[in-house]
Every structure is written in C-alpha cells, then in structure tokens.
Design an enzyme around this catalytic site. Structure first.
Site: not given
Ligand code: FPP
Length: 257
Positions: A35-36, A52, A146
């Site tokens: 998250d974040g 992202h 893994l």
């Molecule tokens: C939450 O942060 C994150 C997500 C919804 C997406 C997570 C995805 C990735 C880290 C990349 C994935 C990679 C692969 C290889 C599939 P947020 O956008 O809700 O952050 P915020 O709370 O700060 O707005």
C-alpha cells in the site's frame, strides 16, 4: 552471514547476527498488502501510475530477498475486487503491470527456480493480463523454489462465498455430508488450498486494516505494519519485519511457559 548483503549500515550488524541464529525461523509464508503507491507519487507531484511503476520495482526487490532467505511462499495483494472502482486509466495501468513485470523478470524467475501462481478471479481480468499470467504460470509450473503468488482481482469474502457454494453443491449431489465438514474441508475449497497459511502479514503505508485480504487464512498470522510506503519498502524493512516475527510468541490460543 548470508544476510550481510541486505544490511547496508553498520547499525544493522547486530540484527544480522540475530537473524543468522534464527535461520530456521524464517516464516514459510509471507503475505503483503502493498500500500502507498499513490501517496508516494503524490508527494513527488507525479501521477499515481508512477507510484505503481515504482511499486513494481519493489516487488522485484522483495521477491529476490524472499527467495534468498528461503521463504517458501510470498503472496502479494496486487489488485483487489474493490480496485475496479478506481479511474479507468489507473485500472488499465494496473492491469498492464503483470505483463510488464513478467516480461522483464521472467528470465530471472526461471534462473531462481521461482514458481508463479495466482489467487483471485482470473476470468475477470483483461485478455492480455490473463495471457501474461497464464504464460508465466505454465512456464514456471515445475519450478520448485519460492512460490510467488499474486492476489489479482482477489477478494476474500468472494472467495469464501464461492467455496461455500461449491461445498453446498457437493452436499446436494450427495458427495459430501454436513457432518463431514470441518475447518480442513473449508480450507480445501479455498483458492489457497495447496498453500500453508501465512505466518506473517505485512502492510505498508501506515494503514492498519485487512481490506478483504485472506480473512480465513490469516486467523493465526502475525501482523506487522509499517509507515513506509510500498515503493520505499526495501530489503532492510523486510528483514525488520522478519526479525519482529521471530520475537513473537505464537500460541495459537494455547499457553506457553
Ligand atoms: C495500493 O496503493 C496498491 C495497489 C492497489 C496496487 C499494488 C500494485 C503494485 C505494487 C504493483 C504490482 C506489480 C505486479 C507485478 C502485479 P494505493 O494506490 O492504494 O496507494 P495510496 O493508498 O497511497 O493511494
């Protein structure tokens, strides 16, 4: 000493030796709510998708360190069933990430003997995302290292409802009796039936909630939260979480002396 490379600063020397002596207590299954990303981008006046993209780099970093530590399963919450509510451009970008990630990382995944798996509703994903995941799953299916398990289009309540429906169908068809149903039976109908339950759950970015993630499977999991935003999360943070886990006293509702 195998952890040395993950500790850059002298102040971590002690932590390193503590971890070395605890090598047998590396959690088998670590689940992460990443998250974040959005906040990381916002702080830099960048679009959310830049967060992202940076988050994807963290996925690679953490998969590597998990592999080297001998973690058996790493489950990453990459897209929830609720994430479809986000703006179309963001959803499209998120749906392109598995493809991008696997295009770049698949050779290393093979080298490392990593097995890619997925939990979630694959049918709801766009064709190109499904294709990338299927290709990686097929190519890595015999890898014995893994398990890199992506939770994509995943929602725990939906998973439980689906499990209940399948179970009830078996009852209706006379293949299962109500008396036979145990916790283990329910387990067998979940998308994680072949995996051990997570030992450690990590959530980044200071949020302290489960957001519909593995509600059944996390019943006895140790939780670890950090203020660090996912794109900034690094090997040292990961080790810190493991070290905190190693200090916990897991009682599973019982007592220890
Ligand atoms: C939450 O942060 C994150 C997500 C919804 C997406 C997570 C995805 C990735 C880290 C990349 C994935 C990679 C692969 C290889 C599939 P947020 O956008 O809700 O952050 P915020 O709370 O700060 O707005």
């Amino acid at each position: 000493m195998i952890f040395k490379k993950f500790f850059k600063k002298a102040k971590f020397e002690k932590r390193e030796s503590e971890l070395d002596s605890n090598i047998e207590e590396i959690p088998s299954h670590i689940a992460i709510i990443m998250d974040g990303n959005g906040r990381w981008a916002k702080r830099r006046a960048m679009p959310r998708i830049a967060g992202h993209q940076e988050g994807m780099k963290t996925v690679r970093r953490i998969a590597r360190v998990a592999d080297e530590l001998g973690v058996k399963v790493l489950t990453l919450y990459a897209f929830s069933t609720e994430n479809w509510k986000r703006p179309k451009t963001e959803v499209e970008y998120l749906m392109s990430l598995p493809e991008k990630f696997l295009d770049e990382f698949l050779p290393e995944i093979m080298e490392r003997n990593i097995c890619v798996q997925m939990i979630g509703e694959k049918e709801g994903l766009p064709e190109h995302t499904k294709r990338a995941i299927n290709k990686a799953m097929e190519k890595t299916k015999n890898n014995t290292g893994l398990i890199l398990n992506f939770a994509l289009n995943y929602g725990s309540r939906a998973e439980i409802v689906k499990a209940m429906k399948s179970m009830m169908k078996e009852v209706q068809e006379g293949k299962l009796t109500i008396e036979e149903i145990t916790e283990e039976t329910v387990n067998q109908y979940l998308m994680t039936s072949h995996l051990p339950e997570p030992d450690l759950l990590i959530r980044t970015s200071g949020e302290v909630r489960l957001s519909n993630f593995m509600l059944w499977q996390l019943a006895y999991t140790e939780f670890w939260f950090t203020e660090t935003l996912w794109p900034d999360f690094d090997e040292e943070d990961f080790m810190e979480a493991i070290q905190a886990y190693q200090k916990r006293n897991r009682r599973y509702g019982g007592l220890t002396d």
